[in-house]
Design an enzyme around this catalytic site. Structure first.
Site, PDB file in Angstrom:
ATOM      1  N   SER A 139       0.822  -1.205   0.000  1.00  0.00           N
ATOM      2  CA  SER A 139       0.000   0.000   0.000  1.00  0.00           C
ATOM      3  C   SER A 139       0.862   1.264   0.000  1.00  0.00           C
ATOM      4  O   SER A 139       1.702   1.435  -0.884  1.00  0.00           O
ATOM      5  CB  SER A 139      -0.941  -0.058   1.209  1.00  0.00           C
ATOM      6  OG  SER A 139      -1.992   0.847   1.074  1.00  0.00           O
ATOM      7  N   ASP A 155      -8.805  -4.432  -6.118  1.00  0.00           N
ATOM      8  CA  ASP A 155      -8.315  -3.883  -4.849  1.00  0.00           C
ATOM      9  C   ASP A 155      -9.108  -2.613  -4.552  1.00  0.00           C
ATOM     10  O   ASP A 155      -9.129  -1.686  -5.361  1.00  0.00           O
ATOM     11  CB  ASP A 155      -6.826  -3.554  -4.977  1.00  0.00           C
ATOM     12  CG  ASP A 155      -6.187  -3.126  -3.658  1.00  0.00           C
ATOM     13  OD1 ASP A 155      -6.838  -2.383  -2.907  1.00  0.00           O
ATOM     14  OD2 ASP A 155      -5.045  -3.524  -3.404  1.00  0.00           O
ATOM     15  N   HIS A 170      -7.423  -6.049  -0.509  1.00  0.00           N
ATOM     16  CA  HIS A 170      -6.329  -5.077  -0.509  1.00  0.00           C
ATOM     17  C   HIS A 170      -5.028  -5.767  -0.119  1.00  0.00           C
ATOM     18  O   HIS A 170      -4.868  -6.159   1.036  1.00  0.00           O
ATOM     19  CB  HIS A 170      -6.640  -3.941   0.457  1.00  0.00           C
ATOM     20  CG  HIS A 170      -5.549  -2.918   0.535  1.00  0.00           C
ATOM     21  ND1 HIS A 170      -4.967  -2.386  -0.598  1.00  0.00           N
ATOM     22  CD2 HIS A 170      -4.915  -2.347   1.588  1.00  0.00           C
ATOM     23  CE1 HIS A 170      -4.044  -1.522  -0.228  1.00  0.00           C
ATOM     24  NE2 HIS A 170      -3.975  -1.499   1.076  1.00  0.00           N
TER      25      HIS A 170
END
Length: 526
Positions: A240, A467, A494
């Protein structure tokens, strides 16, 4: 719009399972000091940092959350603090200390090096994530051949000083205010609250800390850590927002990279607004997938027609703007918390059951489950104590990203967001209220442009087709910018590496161990 910019822009935390809490009965690690550096190129005036001694010992005193207080008791983990300049332009001045956690490789004879990781946020604890991940990789080639190293970026969790903006009771109160009034008076009130928030952050954290909290400085800390650990080249795993750390490190220190896995990418070339809108669209796709899954069940809080799920969700949540519901223990569920609970529940299909249960409770006028999901998102434990994840997120976001200062641009961004994610539309007109960054006391230090990476070894970018938080296309763009290899995972969640999908785990492990990239166009599915 102020709250939406604050809460959703790239707030993409890696959800790692806590793992087993059964620890070995005979500790194998003892407190000790190591001086491994300096290793590799040392920037001018930074010799003492690159060659510093690290004092390793038990991790218990580094815990900053209730989950850490359990996980950090594992005697196979060891922790230390890394000293770095507060301001790299003045390395002779104030310093800060970075929290570092290490799980040594279980097969020292075949050890490759240290694998340093960041789980996202910005503002999430790399120490917590590494402690959690260490249990799941213990018997894998990753755990055998790499020291797993998590670090808390400057201002985050165990690093000192830590960013602090609100007290725990103030954070509870802030979550009850949904900021849904977009009238001129409502906008003025929202902006005054944002201005006060920025003031509190400066007073409680220090302007000098806020001025040097961004990713620009984190990547320099990461290179100091690489050297202090005695690593000639960096092995890095970023999830991320951690992919932004990785891409900026690759641009700043391309010759210091051995291997880099970037999972759940942030597109470094996107504007603040475009990233926000793309993320909204990602959550809407995840919501649609959740609605389809739910509709196939015997009982679904949103009904058995997915085409009506957005309307049913709005019908359930919009009344909370004016009338929060009871959630037990003297607390209430606000509209803001209900929508954040939904966002939390959309991060992975493993959370869909809880989200459906929470929405079913809301039909009965109760908010316990949804409030619990929101608490998880914000890092609040049962005793009412918060991690500083949200505070740090705000501080880093405000110096990393270009600020949206024109009220009409804010209104246009809010309109675009509502169109991209209609399930999160509260029914009011778009707002022109600016977020706290408009009132931040220090300038932007980030430069969100496509990285120019020079002679960078091949990197592996993993991107998931649905995602919700970091859209698939961002991974495509990042892989191209870094001249790396893209691995596509077909799923709705995610991030995915080291989370039980064998195809992805094998590809990532082969790359980290043998520097063997998957073939062009490689795809995996659950």
């Amino acid at each position: 719009m102020a709250r939406r910019l604050r809460v959703l822009t790239a707030m993409a935390l890696l959800a790692l399972a806590a793992g087993s809490c059964t620890f070995p009965s005979n500790p194998t690690l003892q407190p000790h000091t190591e001086r491994q550096g300096p290793v590799g190129p040392v920037p001018a005036s930074l010799d003492r940092f690159y060659g510093q001694e690290l004092a390793w010992g038990p991790c218990s005193n580094f815990a900053t959350s209730s989950s850490d207080r359990t996980a950090f008791q594992d005697p196979e983990l060891e922790c230390a603090r890394l000293e770095v300049p507060m301001d790299y332009a003045h390395p002779e001045g104030k310093t800060i200390r970075i929290g570092v956690l290490r799980k040594p490789a279980t097969d020292p004879r075949s050890r490759i090096g240290a694998l340093m990781m960041n789980p996202g946020g910005p503002g999430a604890s790399g120490m917590s994530a590494a402690a959690s991940l260490s249990t799941s990789v213990a018997d894998t080639e990753i755990g055998e051949r790499f020291d797993l190293v998590g670090f808390d970026p400057r201002g985050v969790a165990a690093s000192e000083p830590a960013v602090r903006c609100l007290t725990d009771p103030e954070r509870d109160a802030e979550r009850l205010d949904s900021d849904a009034d977009t009238s001129p008076s409502g906008v003025a009130e929202s902006e005054q609250e944002e201005r006060e928030y920025a003031t509190k952050c400066a007073e409680r954290t220090g302007v000098d800390v806020l001025a040097n909290i961004g990713t620009r400085d984190v990547v320099r800390d990461l290179d100091v850590l690489r050297s202090a650990l005695g690593e000639p080249k960096l092995n890095y795993l970023g999830y991320s927002y951690g992919t932004r750390i990785g891409s900026e490190y690759a641009e700043t220190f391309p010759g210091n990279v051995r291997a880099m896995v970037l999972d759940g990418a942030i597109d470094p070339g996107q504007t603040t607004v475009d990233a926000l809108v793309a993320q909204g669209a990602g959550f809407q796709r995840a919501f649609n997938d959740f609605a389809a899954w739910c509709a196939a069940r015997a009982k679904c809080a949103l009904g058995n027609d997915p085409s009506k799920a957005v309307q049913r969700f709005q019908d359930l949540t919009r009344p909370l703007v004016d009338d929060p519901v009871q959630a037990g223990y003297g607390r209430e569920l606000s509209y803001a918390d209900a929508t954040m609970a939904a966002i939390q529940g959309l991060y992975a299909p493993t959370l869909w059951e809880s989200l459906d249960s929470g929405l079913a409770e809301l039909q009965q006028g109760r908010g316990q489950t949804l409030l619990s999901l929101a608490d998880s998102y914000f890092g609040r434990d049962a005793a009412g104590r918060y991690t500083n994840t949200t505070d740090a997120f705000d501080a880093i976001h405000c110096v990393d990203d270009k600020r949206v200062l024109n009220p009409e641009e804010v209104r246009a961004a809010d309109r675009r967001y509502r169109e991209a994610a209609p399930f999160l539309d509260d029914g009011n007109p778009p707002s022109s209220a600016r977020d706290m960054c408009a009132f931040w006391p220090v300038p932007v230090t980030g430069d969100p442009t496509q990285p120019q990476v020079g002679q960078l070894p091949p990197v592996l970018v993993i991107s998931t087709t649905a995602d919700p938080a970091t859209p698939y296309e961002a991974g495509v763009q990042l892989a191209q910018a870094l001249h790396g290899r893209l691995l596509t995972y077909e799923g709705t969640q995610h991030t995915v590496f080291l989370q039980g999908v064998s195809c992805v785990d094998e590809a990532g492990t082969n790359y980290l161990v043998d520097l063997q990239l998957p073939p062009e166009g490689a795809r995996c599915s659950g």
